[in-house]
Write a protein that holds these residues in place. Structure first.
Motif, short mmCIF file in Angstrom:
data_model
loop_
_atom_site.label_atom_id
_atom_site.label_comp_id
_atom_site.label_asym_id
_atom_site.label_seq_id
_atom_site.Cartn_x
_atom_site.Cartn_y
_atom_site.Cartn_z
N GLY A 154 21.24 0.06 6.52
CA GLY A 154 21.19 1.25 7.36
C GLY A 154 20.52 2.46 6.75
O GLY A 154 20.70 3.58 7.24
N HIS A 155 19.70 2.25 5.70
CA HIS A 155 19.04 3.37 5.04
C HIS A 155 17.57 3.04 4.80
O HIS A 155 17.18 2.69 3.68
CB HIS A 155 19.74 3.71 3.73
N PRO A 156 16.72 3.17 5.82
CA PRO A 156 15.30 2.84 5.66
C PRO A 156 14.63 3.64 4.56
O PRO A 156 14.96 4.81 4.33
CB PRO A 156 14.71 3.20 7.04
N VAL A 157 13.69 3.01 3.88
CA VAL A 157 12.98 3.65 2.77
C VAL A 157 11.97 4.66 3.30
O VAL A 157 11.19 4.38 4.21
CB VAL A 157 12.26 2.59 1.91
N VAL A 158 12.00 5.84 2.70
CA VAL A 158 11.03 6.90 3.00
C VAL A 158 9.90 6.87 1.97
O VAL A 158 8.73 6.96 2.30
CB VAL A 158 11.71 8.28 3.01
N GLU A 159 10.27 6.76 0.70
CA GLU A 159 9.31 6.64 -0.40
C GLU A 159 9.84 5.62 -1.39
O GLU A 159 11.06 5.52 -1.59
CB GLU A 159 9.10 7.98 -1.11
N LEU A 160 8.91 4.89 -2.04
CA LEU A 160 9.33 3.86 -2.99
C LEU A 160 8.38 3.83 -4.18
O LEU A 160 7.15 3.83 -4.01
CB LEU A 160 9.35 2.49 -2.31
N VAL A 161 8.95 3.82 -5.38
CA VAL A 161 8.14 3.75 -6.60
C VAL A 161 8.77 2.75 -7.56
O VAL A 161 10.00 2.67 -7.69
CB VAL A 161 8.02 5.14 -7.27
N ARG A 162 7.93 1.95 -8.20
CA ARG A 162 8.42 1.03 -9.24
C ARG A 162 8.26 1.73 -10.59
O ARG A 162 7.15 2.07 -11.01
CB ARG A 162 7.64 -0.28 -9.24
N ARG A 163 9.39 1.95 -11.27
CA ARG A 163 9.40 2.68 -12.53
C ARG A 163 9.32 1.76 -13.74
O ARG A 163 8.82 2.16 -14.80
CB ARG A 163 10.68 3.52 -12.64
N GLN A 164 9.84 0.56 -13.63
CA GLN A 164 9.85 -0.36 -14.77
C GLN A 164 9.44 -1.76 -14.34
O GLN A 164 9.70 -2.17 -13.20
CB GLN A 164 11.24 -0.41 -15.41
N PHE A 165 8.80 -2.45 -15.24
CA PHE A 165 8.41 -3.85 -15.02
C PHE A 165 8.68 -4.58 -16.32
O PHE A 165 7.99 -4.38 -17.32
CB PHE A 165 6.94 -3.92 -14.65
N ALA A 198 14.10 4.45 -4.87
CA ALA A 198 13.84 4.53 -3.44
C ALA A 198 14.44 5.81 -2.87
O ALA A 198 15.62 6.09 -3.07
CB ALA A 198 14.43 3.32 -2.72
N LYS A 199 13.61 6.58 -2.19
CA LYS A 199 14.10 7.69 -1.40
C LYS A 199 14.34 7.15 0.00
O LYS A 199 13.42 6.61 0.63
CB LYS A 199 13.07 8.82 -1.35
N VAL A 200 15.58 7.22 0.46
CA VAL A 200 15.95 6.58 1.72
C VAL A 200 16.56 7.58 2.69
O VAL A 200 17.07 8.63 2.29
CB VAL A 200 16.95 5.42 1.47
N SER A 201 16.54 7.24 3.96
CA SER A 201 17.13 8.08 4.99
C SER A 201 18.65 7.99 4.93
O SER A 201 19.21 6.92 4.66
CB SER A 201 16.65 7.64 6.38
N ALA A 234 0.82 -1.22 0.00
CA ALA A 234 0.00 0.00 0.00
C ALA A 234 0.85 1.26 0.00
O ALA A 234 0.47 2.28 -0.59
CB ALA A 234 -0.94 -0.01 1.21
N GLU A 235 2.02 1.22 0.65
CA GLU A 235 2.87 2.41 0.75
C GLU A 235 3.74 2.62 -0.48
O GLU A 235 4.43 3.64 -0.59
CB GLU A 235 3.77 2.31 1.99
N THR A 236 3.76 1.65 -1.40
CA THR A 236 4.59 1.75 -2.59
C THR A 236 3.73 2.15 -3.79
O THR A 236 2.65 1.62 -3.99
CB THR A 236 5.29 0.41 -2.89
N SER A 237 4.22 3.09 -4.58
CA SER A 237 3.51 3.51 -5.79
C SER A 237 4.22 2.96 -7.01
O SER A 237 5.30 2.39 -6.92
CB SER A 237 3.45 5.04 -5.86
N GLY A 238 3.60 3.15 -8.17
CA GLY A 238 4.28 2.82 -9.41
C GLY A 238 3.58 1.81 -10.28
O GLY A 238 2.37 1.58 -10.18
N ILE A 285 11.00 -6.65 -0.48
CA ILE A 285 12.43 -6.90 -0.55
C ILE A 285 13.25 -5.61 -0.61
O ILE A 285 14.30 -5.50 0.01
CB ILE A 285 12.77 -7.83 -1.75
N VAL A 286 12.78 -4.60 -1.35
CA VAL A 286 13.54 -3.35 -1.45
C VAL A 286 13.63 -2.68 -0.08
O VAL A 286 14.71 -2.24 0.35
CB VAL A 286 12.90 -2.39 -2.48
N ARG A 287 12.52 -2.62 0.60
CA ARG A 287 12.50 -1.99 1.93
C ARG A 287 13.43 -2.74 2.89
O ARG A 287 14.17 -2.13 3.67
CB ARG A 287 11.08 -1.96 2.48
N ARG A 288 13.39 -4.05 2.84
CA ARG A 288 14.22 -4.83 3.76
C ARG A 288 15.71 -4.72 3.41
O ARG A 288 16.57 -4.69 4.30
CB ARG A 288 13.77 -6.29 3.77
N MET A 289 16.01 -4.68 2.12
CA MET A 289 17.41 -4.52 1.71
C MET A 289 17.98 -3.19 2.19
O MET A 289 19.09 -3.12 2.73
CB MET A 289 17.54 -4.64 0.19
#
Length: 259
Positions: free
Chosen positions: A205-216, A140-143, A109-113, A196-200
């Motif tokens: 040491g860089h938690p995800v703030v925003e995440l979008v899938r640009r390509q599939f 991914a926009k990360v901290s 739900a928190e991921t767009s794209g 997986i992206v968020r966990r990676m």
């Protein structure tokens, strides 16, 4: 070649490849294959329900009952056609099509794209199943300020609770997050393990703030606004069908799908 059925040039024209005259030229030039064999005879007939046609190596969609839609899923929407908890779901984006469409894979739900919606079950299986290794690209926009060493760790591999994982590609796009102290990272993965992206990114040491899938796979989100959906172009459909055919011929190892 069948004596019944539809003339090849008519089938190509009906599929939106080109006008019938241009389709005839493609056939004469030897650029059309039917079931793996080059066909140059203009009188050739095919069965649109069973024939596999390629033009310049790209598979052509003959079954016009199949629908392929690209959605730029906004945040706050769950990747299901009916959410039991009453949360916003994908039904609101399928009202322009008579066919019953289903999402290929999921984004949390928190991921767009980019999400693909289709009524083609065979294609959906290939695109979503981990064994076929279809790649996805995320921004991914990360901290924090990501370093080159961190990018190297992502591609060399890191250990997670459910096993090791490595990005196919990773690159740092921007570290100019200003006072917010954030970075932009692009990750290419064929894995689809849960979040997986968020966990990676958390693992390095860089938690995800925003995440979008640009390509599939071969599809690019482009300028499609969040919350909008459109049918794939003839070229995009061909690219997907070609990928699906190649994937089933050469399956590769992978994981599971939800981001």
């Amino acid at each position: 070649m069948d004596t019944e059925g539809v003339r090849l040039q008519k089938a190509l024209a009906n599929a939106g490849v080109a006008s019938r005259r241009v389709s005839e030229q493609l056939i004469v030039e030897g650029r059309v294959r039917v079931n793996g064999e080059v066909v140059t005879e203009l009188g050739s007939r095919i069965d649109p329900e069973t024939a596999l046609i390629e033009v310049d190596g790209t598979v052509i969609q003959l079954d016009q009952s199949k629908r392929y839609v690209m959605l730029n899923k906004p945040t706050g929407v769950v990747s299901t056609m009916k959410d039991e908890n009453g949360r916003p779901d994908l039904r609101q984006f399928t009202q322009d099509w008579e066919e019953r469409l289903y999402n290929v894979g999921r984004l949390d739900a928190e991921t767009s794209g980019l999400l693909v919606l289709t009524n083609d079950g065979d294609l959906a299986h290939v695109l979503a199943h981990p064994s076929f290794g279809v790649t996805k690209v995320y921004i991914a926009k990360v901290s924090g300020r990501v370093t080159a060493q961190t990018i190297s760790r992502l591609t060399k591999g890191i250990d997670l609770d459910d096993g090791p994982i490595a990005a196919d590609k990773a690159r740092l796009l921007d570290t100019s997050g200003g006072d917010s102290g954030t970075s932009l990272v692009e990750l290419t993965l064929h894995s689809g393990r849960n979040r997986i992206v968020r966990r990676m990114m958390s693992a390095v040491g860089h938690p995800v703030v925003e995440l979008v899938r640009r390509q599939f796979g071969p599809l690019h989100l482009g300028t499609l606004p969040a919350g909008r959906a459109r049918e794939l172009t003839t070229v995009e459909r061909g690219a997907l069908l070609t990928l699906a055919r190649a994937a089933t011929e050469e399956p590769s190892p992978g994981d599971q799908e939800t981001q």
